[in-house]
Structures are given as structure tokens and as C-alpha cells.
Design a protein around this motif. Structure first.
Motif, short mmCIF file in Angstrom:
data_model
loop_
_atom_site.label_atom_id
_atom_site.label_comp_id
_atom_site.label_asym_id
_atom_site.label_seq_id
_atom_site.Cartn_x
_atom_site.Cartn_y
_atom_site.Cartn_z
N GLN A 179 0.82 -1.21 0.00
CA GLN A 179 0.00 0.00 0.00
C GLN A 179 0.87 1.27 0.00
OE1 GLN A 179 -2.41 -0.02 3.51
NE2 GLN A 179 -3.92 1.35 2.65
N ASN A 220 -7.53 1.36 9.05
CA ASN A 220 -8.41 2.13 8.17
C ASN A 220 -8.90 3.45 8.76
OD1 ASN A 220 -8.35 0.05 6.20
ND2 ASN A 220 -9.79 -1.10 7.47
N ASN A 222 -9.96 7.45 8.85
CA ASN A 222 -10.50 8.36 7.83
C ASN A 222 -9.83 9.73 7.90
OD1 ASN A 222 -11.74 8.83 10.22
ND2 ASN A 222 -13.83 8.79 9.46
N ILE A 224 -3.29 7.63 -1.85
CA ILE A 224 -3.98 7.00 -0.71
C ILE A 224 -5.23 7.81 -0.35
CG2 ILE A 224 -3.79 6.50 1.78
CD1 ILE A 224 -0.82 5.76 1.22
N ASN A 265 -7.85 7.12 -3.11
CA ASN A 265 -8.37 5.75 -3.10
C ASN A 265 -9.16 5.42 -1.85
OD1 ASN A 265 -7.10 5.42 -5.51
ND2 ASN A 265 -5.28 4.44 -4.64
N GLN A 266 -8.69 5.92 -0.72
CA GLN A 266 -9.34 5.54 0.55
C GLN A 266 -10.25 6.63 1.09
OE1 GLN A 266 -6.68 3.75 3.38
NE2 GLN A 266 -5.47 2.76 1.81
#
Lengths: 231, 262
Positions: free
Chosen positions: A106, A139, A141, A167, A170-171
């Protein structure tokens, strides 16, 4: 002006005082969801203090309001790893990472042999990427990064910011990062919060190219009213 | 084999493992001397126990616990390093202990270097139970402590209460030190906390190996020392130290060989 529902963080009149010293005074800004905000300022301006306050690590006055349930990931500026016989795999597993290879991929580290290397023998760039992989493990935010390219040579700096941008996209995470590099602010961040104990600039990062904005940030501290400002 | 030797070997096994295991964190935290100095803090407690005719180990526990809390609190309030605070505390404790036991040289020697002939079944049971509990609880907080060592901010960002975890760890070290005093005495118990861990650090490839080897080397030093001391009819403390130094010397040789063959 951003829509109220786009705002993920509202900071109002934030003040931090330790041992009778004012470290932050009357800091107000908002952060839009899914953006990258650069925090800029001279040494001793209170940038790390601000991140620590956002992590709820410091006693403070004023309001820090996250508008939705946030999960924070944090990358500190300094880590003491030279003397600890801990491998990358062991470090990632502290937070229960079950697939360390994917975690490294990642952050664009594809050499599997890195997993069995001690943290203390990694290059500056590898270590920063491992720390980012660690922060991304559960994960978050929102990602808070304190000078994410400390100890990294100039050529390797930009790939790290490019990676962070990917990143973010994508996230769908929000990033607040401390940097001293004006080029990075201009190229890789959306908004800029400049502080020198108080806010000296708060607005779009592109404005940093203007000499008057640079004077405002690096000249004599001149606080600006940001009660309704958007970072 | 006499009852006393069996008791002392059983105690040595558990104290060696627990001191080595907990010591692995002390060494990483750069608190190696804290473990050593903390052991001297037990001296006034031992002295009071001897003078007032109750089990000296109870006095040692009480003083070690109280010192751990005082040191922990002072460190938080003053931000002075653990080493400096423990240094001040241990010299004060040593002075008080010697003043209390000054006229009783036998008791002073016993407190400083340990007297394995005084170990009772109750001491063995307490030593085993405390060592198991200390290792078990340390295992639960091991990762948290290592993370706080790497970066306190990182640990706190994951919701770890670093201050509370440190206090628990200091308590556990105090417990193990108090039990170790039975074998090697207050003057030398710090050795069991420091040397097995630095020997393990010399040859470990990762944290898991490091923690396990620290425990194994602690066990090897304590058990071989106690057995050899009994064979040579010498006090166990100094012999445990000699055995531990042999383990350390071997680890230095292995490390040196590894580097020269690379």
C-alpha cells in the motif's frame, strides 16, 4: 465557501498553554472532508502542538469538533528505533496487522525481505513509509502526519507525497500534514493553515506563491481573523 | 539433594526467567540502571523486618512499592529522568538501611548478598507465584511498552495510557526484584535484570527472540549460579554474577563471529 456537510473538523478559539507559556492562541479553522491540509510555520510556531491537541493529547481551551465519527491515524516526526531489535513485521503486527505484505504494498514497498529487517536498519524513506503503513493499518478516515519526510533525501520526498495523494483519493481520507516545504504545499496540498502560535494565513494552498502571503507567513507574526475561515 | 537446594533451584528458575524477561524491557527503555538501583531501595525494608522480627521480604515489598509510586509520580511532575530519580532514591535507601543495620553486620551481609539457607517453602511458593504473575502481566503490556519506547505520541494515538502502563511495569519489576533478593541479595539482583537482556540483545534477530533469550539467559545464570554456589559452598549472589558474565561473554563472542563472517 464549503458546504457545512463537507466539513470534517471545526476548530474554534483553540488555545494551548503549558507552564505559563502560550503555545497556541485563538486558533480557528475548518477542514473539508477528503482534502489535504498543509500546516506551515516557523520553528516553535506550535505545529506539532496543534497536532497533539487534535489527538487530544494536550489540555486546551476552545473547541475541537470532529463532525463525524473519526478514526485518526498518526505519523510522528521522530521515532526511536535504532536500539530496538524489532522487525518491520513485528512492528506492523503490534496493531494486529494480519497481512503485512499488503500493508507494505500500500505504501509502495514491494521488497518482501523488508519484513524481516529491523526498523533501525531501514533507510529514511523506507522507515517513513513503514510508519505510514502502520498508521493506515486500522483504516483511519483522517491521517495526521508530522513532517512525513523527516530524514528523507530530497529526491525521495515527492514520491512520498504522490503516494499520500493516491492513498487520499483511493481511501477517501482527509490528511493534515506539517511541512516546511513551500513547493510541497503548492503542488500536493489543497489548503494551507499557516501558524505562528496564532493563525497567520488560512486559505487555498495555491496562494502560497504570492510574495505578500509569504511575507504574511514568515514576516512579523500577524494574526488573521479566521473564525469562519476554511483551511 | 537437600531441601534448601531444591527450594533455591526452583526459586532460581522462576526468578531467573522473570528477571530476564522483564529486564529485556528495562534495557530497551534505557532504564537498565533503574532495575539495579531499585533493588537497593529494598534495603531499609529488609532492615526493618530484621529489627522488628517479621519477614524481611514483606518489608522489602513495601519499600519497593512505595518507591516505585514515588519515583513514577516525581517523574511525571518534574520530568526528571527515571535514572536520576532512582539514583537519588537508592542512595537514600542504602543510607537508611546501613544506619538501621549498622550494628548487625551479619544481617547487613545477608541483606546485601542474599542468604539462600533462609528460604522457606512459603518463600518458594510466593516466589513462583509472583514470577508467573509478573511474566504473564508483562506479556500483556509488552507491546504497549515497546510502542511507547518507539514513540510516546504513537502509543497515545492508539489510546494507550503510557503513564499507567509504566507504573504497572515498575510495580512488576519491584515484585521480581523483591523475590530475586532472596537468591542474590539487594546488591546483585540488578544484575539479573540487566545482564541476561544485554546478552540476548547481542545475538537476537527480532523482538520475539530477544524477549525469549533474555528469559533463557536469566534462567541459565540463576540456576547455574545457585548450583555452583552450593557445590563450592559459597554465597550464591557473586557466583550467579560470574555465571551471568560467562553467558554475556559467550554472546559477545557469537556477535563478534557473526560480524567477522559477514
Amino acid at each position: 465557501m464549503a458546504d457545512e456537510k463537507d466539513v470534517i473538523l471545526k476548530v474554534k478559539d483553540l488555545g494551548v498553554k503549558l507552564q505559563n507559556q502560550i503555545l497556541l492562541d485563538n486558533i480557528s479553522f475548518n477542514v473539508r472532508k477528503g482534502t489535504t491540509v498543509a500546516i506551515l510555520g516557523p520553528n516553535g510556531a506550535g505545529k506539532t502542538v496543534l497536532l497533539r491537541a487534535l489527538l487530544n493529547r494536550l489540555p486546551h481551551t476552545g473547541e475541537i469538533e470532529w463532525t463525524e465519527k473519526v478514526k485518526l491515524g498518526y505519523v510522528p516526526q521522530y521515532v526511536a528505533v535504532s536500539d530496538v531489535p524489532m522487525t518491520v513485521k513485528e512492528f506492523l503486527s503490534i496493531e494486529g496487522c494480519t497481512n503485512p505484505e499488503t500493508a507494505l504494498a500500500q505504501v509502495r514497498l514491494t521488497d518482501k525481505s523488508l519484513l524481516d529487517k529491523r526498523l533501525g536498519v531501514l533507510s529514511g524513506g523506507q522507515l517513513r513509509r513503514v510508519l505510514i503503513a502502520w498508521a493506515l493499518n486500522d483504516n483511519p478516515n483522517v491521517l495526521l502526519l508530522d513532517e512525513p519526510t523527516t530524514g528523507v533525501d530530497m529526491d525521495s520526498e515527492e514520491p512520498i507525497y504522490l503516494m499520500l495523494n493516491d492513498i487520499k483519493k483511493n481511501q477517501k481520507i482527509t490528511i493534515l500534514l506539517i511541512t516546511h516545504n513551500i513547493h510541497i504545499v503548492e503542488e500536493y496540498t489543497d489548503d494551507l493553515l499557516a501558524i505562528n502560535k496564532c493563525v497567520t494565513y488560512c486559505g487555498p494552498s495555491a496562494e502560497i506563491a504570492k510574495p505578500e502571503i509569504q511575507r504574511q507567513i514568515y514576516g512579523e507574526p500577524m494574526c488573521v481573523e479566521t473564525a469562519r475561515g476554511e483551511a | 539433594m537437600s531441601e534448601v537446594i531444591i527450594y533455591s533451584v526452583i526459586t532460581a528458575v522462576f526468578v531467573g526467567v522473570s528477571a530476564g524477561y522483564l529486564g529485556s524491557l528495562m534495557v530497551l527503555e534505557k532504564m537498565a540502571l533503574v532495575g539495579d538501583a531499585l533493588s537497593h531501595v529494598a534495603l531499609p525494608g529488609l532492615a526493618i523486618g530484621i529489627l522488628l522480627n517479621f519477614d524481611p521480604l514483606v518489608g522489602a515489598f513495601a519499600f519497593l512499592f512505595a518507591s516505585a509510586v514515588i519515583i513514577w509520580h516525581l517523574q511525571r511532575v518534574t520530568k526528571i529522568s527515571f535514572e536520576a530519580l532512582v539514583g537519588a532514591m537508592f542512595t537514600l535507601a542504602l543510607a537508611i538501611g546501613i544506619l538501621l543495620l549498622g550494628d548487625n553486620l551479619d544481617a547487613l551481609e545477608e541483606a546485601l548478598f542474599g542468604d539462600i539457607t533462609q528460604i522457606s517453602l512459603l518463600h518458594v511458593v510466593a516466589g513462583v507465584a509472583i514470577s508467573i504473575a509478573a511474566v504473564f502481566l508483562t506479556r500483556l503490556i509488552y507491546k504497549k511498552l515497546v510502542l511507547a519506547m518507539v514513540s510516546e505520541d504513537l502509543a497515545i494515538s492508539k489510546g494507550i495510557s503510557v503513564a499507567k502502563t509504566n507504573l504497572l511495569y515498575l510495580f512488576l519489576v519491584s515484585l521480581v526484584v523483591a523475590v530475586g533478593i532472596q537468591i542474590v541479595g539487594t546488591l546483585l539482583v540488578g544484575f539479573l535484570v540487566i545482564v541476561p537482556a544485554i546478552a540476548a540483545k547481542n545475538i537476537s534477530r527480532n523482538m520475539t527472540q530477544y524477549a525469549a533469550l533474555s528469559a533463557v539467559f536469566g534462567l541459565a545464570s540463576a540456576v547455574s549460579g545457585v548450583l555452583l554456589a552450593s557445590y563450592l559452598e559459597q554465597p550464591p549472589g557473586p557466583i550467579v554474577v560470574v555465571c551471568g558474565i560467562v553467558v554475556f561473554a559467550v554472546s559477545v563472542l557469537i556477535n563478534w563471529r557473526k560480524k567477522t563472517t559477514l
